[in-house]
Design a protein around this motif. Structure first.
Motif, PDB file in Angstrom:
ATOM      1  N   VAL B 173       5.468 -10.190  -8.519  1.00 37.97           N
ATOM      2  CA  VAL B 173       6.475  -9.515  -7.696  1.00 37.97           C
ATOM      3  C   VAL B 173       7.541 -10.515  -7.245  1.00 37.97           C
ATOM      4  N   ASN B 174       7.075 -11.652  -6.708  1.00 37.88           N
ATOM      5  CA  ASN B 174       8.024 -12.672  -6.261  1.00 37.88           C
ATOM      6  C   ASN B 174       8.887 -13.174  -7.408  1.00 37.88           C
ATOM      7  N   LEU B 175       8.263 -13.298  -8.559  1.00 37.08           N
ATOM      8  CA  LEU B 175       9.003 -13.799  -9.723  1.00 37.08           C
ATOM      9  C   LEU B 175      10.126 -12.844 -10.105  1.00 37.08           C
ATOM     10  N   ILE B 176       9.832 -11.548 -10.098  1.00 35.87           N
ATOM     11  CA  ILE B 176      10.867 -10.562 -10.430  1.00 35.87           C
ATOM     12  C   ILE B 176      12.048 -10.707  -9.465  1.00 35.87           C
ATOM     13  N   LYS B 177      11.729 -10.776  -8.170  1.00 39.63           N
ATOM     14  CA  LYS B 177      12.808 -10.891  -7.189  1.00 39.63           C
ATOM     15  C   LYS B 177      13.581 -12.202  -7.368  1.00 39.63           C
ATOM     16  N   ASN B 178      12.842 -13.253  -7.679  1.00 39.75           N
ATOM     17  CA  ASN B 178      13.484 -14.562  -7.786  1.00 39.75           C
ATOM     18  C   ASN B 178      14.330 -14.740  -9.039  1.00 39.75           C
ATOM     19  N   THR B 179      14.203 -13.828 -10.016  1.00 41.13           N
ATOM     20  CA  THR B 179      15.111 -13.939 -11.161  1.00 41.13           C
ATOM     21  C   THR B 179      16.551 -13.773 -10.695  1.00 41.13           C
ATOM     22  N   SER B 180      16.744 -13.264  -9.475  1.00 40.10           N
ATOM     23  CA  SER B 180      18.108 -13.080  -8.957  1.00 40.10           C
ATOM     24  C   SER B 180      18.846 -14.405  -8.782  1.00 40.10           C
ATOM     25  N   GLN B 198      31.165  -5.616  -8.106  1.00 42.04           N
ATOM     26  CA  GLN B 198      31.718  -5.435  -6.761  1.00 42.04           C
ATOM     27  C   GLN B 198      32.916  -6.349  -6.513  1.00 42.04           C
ATOM     28  N   ALA B 199      32.963  -7.485  -7.227  1.00 47.63           N
ATOM     29  CA  ALA B 199      34.112  -8.378  -7.063  1.00 47.63           C
ATOM     30  C   ALA B 199      35.372  -7.769  -7.672  1.00 47.63           C
ATOM     31  N   THR B 200      35.172  -6.950  -8.711  1.00 42.27           N
ATOM     32  CA  THR B 200      36.315  -6.318  -9.363  1.00 42.27           C
ATOM     33  C   THR B 200      36.750  -5.053  -8.635  1.00 42.27           C
ATOM     34  N   TYR B 201      35.777  -4.229  -8.195  1.00 41.34           N
ATOM     35  CA  TYR B 201      36.113  -2.903  -7.650  1.00 41.34           C
ATOM     36  C   TYR B 201      35.943  -2.798  -6.139  1.00 41.34           C
ATOM     37  N   TYR B 202      35.600  -3.898  -5.492  1.00 43.87           N
ATOM     38  CA  TYR B 202      35.431  -3.898  -4.036  1.00 43.87           C
ATOM     39  C   TYR B 202      34.483  -2.800  -3.573  1.00 43.87           C
ATOM     40  N   ASN B 203      33.372  -2.638  -4.302  1.00 42.64           N
ATOM     41  CA  ASN B 203      32.412  -1.595  -3.917  1.00 42.64           C
ATOM     42  C   ASN B 203      30.995  -2.155  -3.699  1.00 42.64           C
ATOM     43  N   PRO B 204      30.873  -3.187  -2.847  1.00 45.09           N
ATOM     44  CA  PRO B 204      29.551  -3.808  -2.666  1.00 45.09           C
ATOM     45  C   PRO B 204      28.497  -2.836  -2.147  1.00 45.09           C
ATOM     46  N   GLY B 205      28.909  -1.854  -1.359  1.00 41.20           N
ATOM     47  CA  GLY B 205      27.928  -0.910  -0.794  1.00 41.20           C
ATOM     48  C   GLY B 205      27.091  -0.252  -1.873  1.00 41.20           C
ATOM     49  N   PRO B 206      27.709   0.616  -2.714  1.00 42.09           N
ATOM     50  CA  PRO B 206      26.935   1.286  -3.760  1.00 42.09           C
ATOM     51  C   PRO B 206      26.266   0.308  -4.726  1.00 42.09           C
ATOM     52  N   VAL B 207      26.983  -0.752  -5.096  1.00 45.16           N
ATOM     53  CA  VAL B 207      26.456  -1.679  -6.103  1.00 45.16           C
ATOM     54  C   VAL B 207      25.161  -2.334  -5.628  1.00 45.16           C
ATOM     55  N   TYR B 208      25.204  -2.894  -4.423  1.00 40.54           N
ATOM     56  CA  TYR B 208      24.019  -3.618  -3.958  1.00 40.54           C
ATOM     57  C   TYR B 208      22.893  -2.665  -3.568  1.00 40.54           C
ATOM     58  N   LEU B 209      23.267  -1.472  -3.113  1.00 46.24           N
ATOM     59  CA  LEU B 209      22.233  -0.483  -2.791  1.00 46.24           C
ATOM     60  C   LEU B 209      21.462  -0.097  -4.062  1.00 46.24           C
ATOM     61  N   VAL B 210      22.204   0.117  -5.142  1.00 49.08           N
ATOM     62  CA  VAL B 210      21.564   0.474  -6.414  1.00 49.08           C
ATOM     63  C   VAL B 210      20.715  -0.691  -6.930  1.00 49.08           C
ATOM     64  N   ALA B 211      21.261  -1.914  -6.837  1.00 50.19           N
ATOM     65  CA  ALA B 211      20.512  -3.092  -7.283  1.00 50.19           C
ATOM     66  C   ALA B 211      19.195  -3.202  -6.519  1.00 50.19           C
ATOM     67  N   MET B 212      19.314  -3.001  -5.198  1.00 45.93           N
ATOM     68  CA  MET B 212      18.125  -3.075  -4.349  1.00 45.93           C
ATOM     69  C   MET B 212      17.099  -2.041  -4.799  1.00 45.93           C
ATOM     70  N   GLY B 213      17.605  -0.817  -5.054  1.00 48.99           N
ATOM     71  CA  GLY B 213      16.712   0.254  -5.501  1.00 48.99           C
ATOM     72  C   GLY B 213      16.027  -0.089  -6.813  1.00 48.99           C
ATOM     73  N   LEU B 214      16.759  -0.691  -7.729  1.00 50.22           N
ATOM     74  CA  LEU B 214      16.180  -1.038  -9.028  1.00 50.22           C
ATOM     75  C   LEU B 214      15.129  -2.141  -8.883  1.00 50.22           C
ATOM     76  N   TYR B 215      15.457  -3.173  -8.097  1.00 49.58           N
ATOM     77  CA  TYR B 215      14.443  -4.219  -7.849  1.00 49.58           C
ATOM     78  C   TYR B 215      13.190  -3.591  -7.236  1.00 49.58           C
ATOM     79  N   PHE B 216      13.396  -2.682  -6.297  1.00 49.53           N
ATOM     80  CA  PHE B 216      12.259  -2.035  -5.638  1.00 49.53           C
ATOM     81  C   PHE B 216      11.404  -1.283  -6.658  1.00 49.53           C
ATOM     82  N   CYS B 217      12.083  -0.569  -7.569  1.00 48.97           N
ATOM     83  CA  CYS B 217      11.339   0.194  -8.583  1.00 48.97           C
ATOM     84  C   CYS B 217      10.518  -0.718  -9.491  1.00 48.97           C
ATOM     85  N   LEU B 218      11.026  -1.915  -9.739  1.00 48.55           N
ATOM     86  CA  LEU B 218      10.264  -2.860 -10.560  1.00 48.55           C
ATOM     87  C   LEU B 218       9.079  -3.432  -9.780  1.00 48.55           C
ATOM     88  N   CYS B 219       9.314  -3.740  -8.509  1.00 46.93           N
ATOM     89  CA  CYS B 219       8.329  -4.512  -7.737  1.00 46.93           C
ATOM     90  C   CYS B 219       7.265  -3.646  -7.076  1.00 46.93           C
TER      91      CYS B 219
END
Lengths: 241, 242
Positions: B173-180, B198-219
């Protein structure tokens, strides 16, 4: 034949075995008796090199185990040991406990190892437990399995290191009966024990060891009736009551 | 109080506006690709970590002083320095000292980084597992003529596995998270992709929320498995004989 020549063992500053000279001829049933801390377990464990002597030589059937690059693992295949705590492999069934070493160490075919294993299980009265796991057995049953495991190596020497000391009193006899049965055969046996009745009945020879020295060495009759040392008499007076 | 709450909701609305979501969804193929890289890095990193962990774990549980010392140095060094620094060194420092290392793809560099780092933790779990098996097991095996390696393979390690499996799963689990942290050397895994979207479209909210969700689904499934394994190990330890 087991030969120990001037064997010494130190644990730190503790001198556990002192210049032990001992020869056990083939076929002899030797019982080693001594108070706790006398060095008797260390002595028997030197015979298969689970303890390395600090100095001196250990020779089994002409092969010096204390020599540099001695074939220790090979010699151990014919010098089986039964432990106080049984040390069965808990992740294996009873039958697998009996066949593991013959198959992976001796290269015996699995079917052959199972067949002889079942025969030895029958001999120790546990043929119905072949598929059980050690944790499902009583202490006495586990120790009998351990004896069958030792026998399935077809050893020339059997070493018993206090085989009944970890057992509940009502289970001691069932294990001793098995060992007494084996003693009737030609195999060399060395038994460390506190069971005086067993020594009387099954031993050809009894040695008494205290503080790393062999104080008595003779027949069971000599030991129980004609002990020389005060230390031995004191020990016997306590243990025989 | 009331007005600051309204402000808070309004800010949240801006952060997660429909436009910001749609710019994410337009480039969701990048997210999938990043997730794929993350999974590859995690799997390969885990394999490397397992190999290193078993080798160094067995070494540190052995009676050989030199082997113990080697394992000790490995474990202490990698456990007590930040993963990020190790990965950055592999990505930017090592290629300067040893230019041939430049040809190694950046994802591979990251895999080596997290693999070595988590190998150190797994090595400790393996050592603890081996040492939890009573000395009598090794002695019984040796007394039957097995070599040290055979005793480990057939008797000690199979038993140690039940002890080691729960902490091992936690390490996964830690390893998956640490690949970040591969973000820092420019491997296009989930974190890197998220950051660049998010650097291109200034949309960190949706982007990081989705990333978080995907990491969660893996872990989360792994963490759940770890807990189940732990319960089972405790149950079997309770039923075992003295």
């Amino acid at each position: 034949m087991i030969e120990l020549i001037k064997v010494n063992k130190h644990f730190g500053s503790n001198h556990v075995l002192k210049d032990i000279d001992l020869q056990v001829p083939t076929g002899q049933k030797l019982v080693i008796i001594g108070p706790s801390g006398s060095g008797k377990s260390t002595l028997i464990r030197c015979m298969n090199m689970l303890e390395k002597p600090s100095s001196g030589r250990v020779i089994i059937d002409g092969v010096e185990l204390t020599a540099h690059k001695a074939p220790v693992a090979q010699v151990r295949q014919s010098v089986a040991m039964v432990f106080q705590q049984f040390n069965l492999y808990p992740h294996k069934t009873v039958l697998e406990n009996l066949t593991l070493a013959p198959v992976v160490v001796q290269g015996v075919a699995k079917e052959a190892a199972e067949e002889s294993g079942r025969a030895f299980l029958e001999r120790v009265g546990l043929s119905d437990k072949a598929d059980a796991y050690p944790a499902q057995l009583s202490g006495g049953q586990q120790q009998r399995v351990a004896i069958a495991r030792a026998l399935n190596m077809h050893p020339k020497v059997l070493l018993f290191d206090e085989p009944t000391s970890a057992l509940d009193p009502e289970m001691i006899q069932e294990v001793l009966d098995v060992i007494i049965g084996l003693a009737a055969e030609g195999i060399t046996m060395v038994v460390v024990t506190h069971e005086m009745g067993f020594a009387r009945e099954a031993a050809d020879r009894v040695i008494f060891i205290d503080e790393g020295l062999i104080l008595e060495d003779g027949t069971p009759q000599h030991f129980f009736e004609d002990a020389q040392h005060e230390r031995t008499k004191l020990f016997l007076s306590k243990i025989l009551r | 109080m009331g007005s600051s709450f309204t402000q808070w909701v309004e800010n949240l609305g801006l952060m997660f506006s429909e436009a910001k979501w749609s710019s994410l969804f337009q480039h969701f193929d990048l997210v999938w690709k990043g997730l794929g890289y993350t999974i590859v890095a995690a799997l390969a990193g885990l394999v490397l970590a397992l190999v290193l962990g078993i080798v160094f774990g067995v070494l540190s549980a052995s009676r050989n002083r030199v082997a113990q010392a080697v394992a000790r140095i490995y474990v202490e060094f990698f456990q007590n320095t930040p993963l990020m620094l190790q990965v950055v060194f592999l990505g930017f420092g090592l290629p300067i000292i040893w230019p041939q290392f430049n040809v190694v793809p950046v994802l591979m560099v990251g895999i080596i980084g997290v693999g070595i780092y988590h190998g150190a933790y797994i090595s400790e779990a393996v050592r603890a597992g081996i040492q939890s098996i009573s000395k009598g097991q090794l002695e019984a095996s040796l007394s039957q003529g097995m070599s040290y390696v055979q005793a480990m393979r057939y008797v000690v390690i199979p038993q140690a596995l039940t002890v080691v499996l729960p902490p091992l799963t936690n390490q996964a689990v830690n390893l998956i998270k640490n690949t970040s942290v591969l973000l820092y050397i420019g491997a296009a895994e989930l974190m890197y992709v998220s950051k660049s979207i998010q650097a291109t479209y200034y949309n960190p909210g949706p982007v990081y929320l989705v990333a978080m969700g995907l990491y969660f689904c893996l872990c989360f499934p792994l963490a759940f498995l770890a807990r189940k394994l732990e319960e089972r190990a405790e149950a079997s330890a309770g039923s075992g004989q003295a």
